[in-house]
Write a protein that holds these residues in place. Structure first.
Motif, PDB file in Angstrom:
ATOM      1  N   ARG A 149       0.833  -1.208   0.000  1.00 50.85           N
ATOM      2  CA  ARG A 149       0.000   0.000   0.000  1.00 50.85           C
ATOM      3  C   ARG A 149       0.866   1.257   0.000  1.00 50.85           C
ATOM      4  O   ARG A 149       0.539   2.253  -0.638  1.00 50.85           O
ATOM      5  CB  ARG A 149      -0.937  -0.006   1.201  1.00 50.85           C
ATOM      6  CG  ARG A 149      -2.026  -1.038   1.087  1.00 50.85           C
ATOM      7  CD  ARG A 149      -3.043  -0.901   2.218  1.00 50.85           C
ATOM      8  NE  ARG A 149      -3.971  -2.008   2.231  1.00 50.85           N
ATOM      9  CZ  ARG A 149      -4.987  -2.166   1.404  1.00 50.85           C
ATOM     10  NH1 ARG A 149      -5.182  -1.281   0.467  1.00 50.85           N
ATOM     11  NH2 ARG A 149      -5.788  -3.199   1.505  1.00 50.85           N
ATOM     12  N   VAL A 154      -1.792   4.038  -1.594  1.00 49.01           N
ATOM     13  CA  VAL A 154      -3.232   3.919  -1.402  1.00 49.01           C
ATOM     14  C   VAL A 154      -3.540   3.695   0.074  1.00 49.01           C
ATOM     15  O   VAL A 154      -2.703   3.214   0.832  1.00 49.01           O
ATOM     16  CB  VAL A 154      -3.828   2.763  -2.245  1.00 49.01           C
ATOM     17  CG1 VAL A 154      -3.709   3.057  -3.725  1.00 49.01           C
ATOM     18  CG2 VAL A 154      -3.186   1.439  -1.916  1.00 49.01           C
ATOM     19  N   ASP A 155      -4.758   4.028   0.453  1.00 53.70           N
ATOM     20  CA  ASP A 155      -5.211   3.851   1.827  1.00 53.70           C
ATOM     21  C   ASP A 155      -5.538   2.387   2.098  1.00 53.70           C
ATOM     22  O   ASP A 155      -5.815   1.625   1.172  1.00 53.70           O
ATOM     23  CB  ASP A 155      -6.480   4.676   2.081  1.00 53.70           C
ATOM     24  CG  ASP A 155      -6.213   6.173   1.985  1.00 53.70           C
ATOM     25  OD1 ASP A 155      -5.063   6.566   2.230  1.00 53.70           O
ATOM     26  OD2 ASP A 155      -7.155   6.918   1.655  1.00 53.70           O
ATOM     27  N   ALA A 158      -8.815   1.262   0.500  1.00 49.94           N
ATOM     28  CA  ALA A 158      -8.968   1.401  -0.954  1.00 49.94           C
ATOM     29  C   ALA A 158      -9.527   0.117  -1.565  1.00 49.94           C
ATOM     30  O   ALA A 158      -9.149  -0.978  -1.183  1.00 49.94           O
ATOM     31  CB  ALA A 158      -7.621   1.724  -1.594  1.00 49.94           C
ATOM     32  N   ASP A 159     -10.445   0.294  -2.508  1.00 51.70           N
ATOM     33  CA  ASP A 159     -11.014  -0.860  -3.196  1.00 51.70           C
ATOM     34  C   ASP A 159     -10.141  -1.252  -4.385  1.00 51.70           C
ATOM     35  O   ASP A 159      -9.146  -0.600  -4.684  1.00 51.70           O
ATOM     36  CB  ASP A 159     -12.451  -0.575  -3.645  1.00 51.70           C
ATOM     37  CG  ASP A 159     -12.523   0.585  -4.628  1.00 51.70           C
ATOM     38  OD1 ASP A 159     -11.532   1.331  -4.752  1.00 51.70           O
ATOM     39  OD2 ASP A 159     -13.582   0.743  -5.262  1.00 51.70           O
ATOM     40  N   ALA A 161     -10.649  -1.120  -7.599  1.00 53.35           N
ATOM     41  CA  ALA A 161     -10.595  -0.144  -8.689  1.00 53.35           C
ATOM     42  C   ALA A 161      -9.587   0.965  -8.382  1.00 53.35           C
ATOM     43  O   ALA A 161      -8.819   1.392  -9.251  1.00 53.35           O
ATOM     44  CB  ALA A 161     -11.977   0.449  -8.932  1.00 53.35           C
ATOM     45  N   THR A 162      -9.541   1.425  -7.129  1.00 52.54           N
ATOM     46  CA  THR A 162      -8.592   2.471  -6.728  1.00 52.54           C
ATOM     47  C   THR A 162      -7.170   1.935  -6.796  1.00 52.54           C
ATOM     48  O   THR A 162      -6.253   2.633  -7.256  1.00 52.54           O
ATOM     49  CB  THR A 162      -8.911   2.946  -5.292  1.00 52.54           C
ATOM     50  OG1 THR A 162     -10.285   3.332  -5.233  1.00 52.54           O
ATOM     51  CG2 THR A 162      -8.035   4.105  -4.894  1.00 52.54           C
ATOM     52  N   ILE A 163      -6.975   0.698  -6.349  1.00 52.68           N
ATOM     53  CA  ILE A 163      -5.638   0.082  -6.394  1.00 52.68           C
ATOM     54  C   ILE A 163      -5.163  -0.039  -7.836  1.00 52.68           C
ATOM     55  O   ILE A 163      -4.022   0.283  -8.159  1.00 52.68           O
ATOM     56  CB  ILE A 163      -5.663  -1.287  -5.684  1.00 52.68           C
ATOM     57  CG1 ILE A 163      -5.885  -1.101  -4.184  1.00 52.68           C
ATOM     58  CG2 ILE A 163      -4.392  -2.070  -5.943  1.00 52.68           C
ATOM     59  CD1 ILE A 163      -6.184  -2.371  -3.429  1.00 52.68           C
ATOM     60  N   LYS A 164      -6.061  -0.462  -8.710  1.00 52.46           N
ATOM     61  CA  LYS A 164      -5.700  -0.621 -10.124  1.00 52.46           C
ATOM     62  C   LYS A 164      -5.335   0.728 -10.747  1.00 52.46           C
ATOM     63  O   LYS A 164      -4.373   0.842 -11.502  1.00 52.46           O
ATOM     64  CB  LYS A 164      -6.871  -1.254 -10.876  1.00 52.46           C
ATOM     65  CG  LYS A 164      -6.552  -1.674 -12.283  1.00 52.46           C
ATOM     66  CD  LYS A 164      -7.733  -2.426 -12.863  1.00 52.46           C
ATOM     67  CE  LYS A 164      -7.358  -3.130 -14.137  1.00 52.46           C
ATOM     68  NZ  LYS A 164      -8.468  -3.917 -14.666  1.00 52.46           N
ATOM     69  N   ARG A 165      -6.118   1.775 -10.409  1.00 53.84           N
ATOM     70  CA  ARG A 165      -5.838   3.114 -10.926  1.00 53.84           C
ATOM     71  C   ARG A 165      -4.484   3.610 -10.443  1.00 53.84           C
ATOM     72  O   ARG A 165      -3.686   4.151 -11.212  1.00 53.84           O
ATOM     73  CB  ARG A 165      -6.944   4.073 -10.474  1.00 53.84           C
ATOM     74  CG  ARG A 165      -7.606   4.800 -11.600  1.00 53.84           C
ATOM     75  CD  ARG A 165      -8.630   5.832 -11.191  1.00 53.84           C
ATOM     76  NE  ARG A 165      -9.182   5.803  -9.870  1.00 53.84           N
ATOM     77  CZ  ARG A 165     -10.298   5.168  -9.524  1.00 53.84           C
ATOM     78  NH1 ARG A 165     -10.979   4.492 -10.423  1.00 53.84           N
ATOM     79  NH2 ARG A 165     -10.750   5.212  -8.296  1.00 53.84           N
ATOM     80  N   ALA A 166      -4.194   3.406  -9.143  1.00 56.37           N
ATOM     81  CA  ALA A 166      -2.916   3.836  -8.581  1.00 56.37           C
ATOM     82  C   ALA A 166      -1.759   3.083  -9.231  1.00 56.37           C
ATOM     83  O   ALA A 166      -0.715   3.666  -9.536  1.00 56.37           O
ATOM     84  CB  ALA A 166      -2.911   3.611  -7.073  1.00 56.37           C
TER      85      ALA A 166
END
Length: 197
Positions: A149, A154-155, A158-159, A161-166
Motif C-alpha cells: 500500500r 493507497v489507503d 482502498a477498493d 478499482a482504486t488500487i488498479k488506478r494507482a
C-alpha cells in the motif's frame, strides 16, 4: 420501438371497416361481406404490428439470434471453445500481460531461461528453472500488504478499482520502456500483485 402514428391510424380505420363488414355479414346473412372482412382484418393487424414497432423489434431479435447461431457454428467448425481474440486461448486471470511484466515477475536468466521469480509472485504462479519443467513457487518473498500500500500510495480502505488506478499511474512513471527504473517497476508490480490477491 418506433411508433408510426399514421400507420396506426390507417390500421384503426381498417379495423373499424372490418368490424362493420362482419356485423353487416351477420345482419344480411350474406357471406360476401365476411369474405371481404377477412383480408381487411389481416391487413389491419399487420399494419398495427408494423406501426407499433413490434415487427421491427422482432426482426432485430431474429437477426441477433441468427448472428449468434452463425458465430457458434463457425466456432464449432474451427474447434474453438472459450478462446480469446485471434485464437490465443483464454488468458490466465491475473497473469503478466507484457514482456516487461513477465521479466519483472520471473526475471531472465542466461540465454533467456527463466530463473527465480521476482517479488510478489502468487502461490499459483510458475517459473522456469534452468530451462526445466515448471515448478510451483510460493509468495513468501513478496512485500507485505502494508508495504504494498505504501509503494502504490493507497489507503488501507482502498477498493480494487482504486488500487488498479494507482498501479497504472505509478507504472507510467517507472516503466523501463518509458525511461523508468527497472527495479522500481518490479517493486510496483510486486506491490500490485500483493494487493490484488
Amino acid at each position: 420501438m418506433q411508433r408510426s402514428p399514421i400507420v396506426l391510424l390507417v390500421a384503426a380505420l381498417f379495423a373499424g371497416m372490418t368490424a362493420l363488414l362482419v356485423i353487416g355479414s351477420f345482419v344480411s346473412r350474406s357471406p360476401i361481406p365476411f369474405v371481404v372482412a377477412v383480408p381487411l382484418g389481416a391487413t389491419a393487424y399487420f399494419m398495427y404490428y408494423h406501426g407499433s414497432g413490434k415487427l421491427l423489434e422482432r426482426l432485430r431479435r431474429r437477426e441477433v439470434r441468427g448472428r449468434q447461431r452463425q458465430r457458434e457454428r463457425t466456432r464449432r467448425a474451427r474447434g474453438d471453445r472459450d478462446h480469446g481474440s485471434f485464437g490465443a486461448g483464454p488468458r490466465a486471470r491475473g497473469g503478466p500481460r507484457t514482456r516487461a511484466e513477465r521479466e519483472a515477475r520471473f526475471g531472465a536468466g542466461i540465454g533467456g531461461a527463466r530463473t527465480e521469480p521476482g517479488p510478489g509472485t502468487g502461490a499459483s504462479s510458475t517459473a522456469w528453472r534452468d530451462g526445466g519443467p515448471r515448478e510451483r513457487v510460493s509468495a513468501s518473498n513478496g512485500p507485505t500488504t502494508a508495504e504494498a500500500r505504501s509503494v502504490l500510495g493507497v489507503d488501507p480502505t482502498a477498493d480494487q478499482a482504486t488500487i488498479k488506478r494507482a498501479y497504472r499511474e505509478r507504472v507510467k512513471d517507472v516503466h523501463p520502456d518509458r525511461g523508468g527504473d527497472e527495479a522500481e517497476f518490479k517493486r510496483v508490480t510486486a506491490a500490485y500483485d500483493r494487493l490484488r490477491e
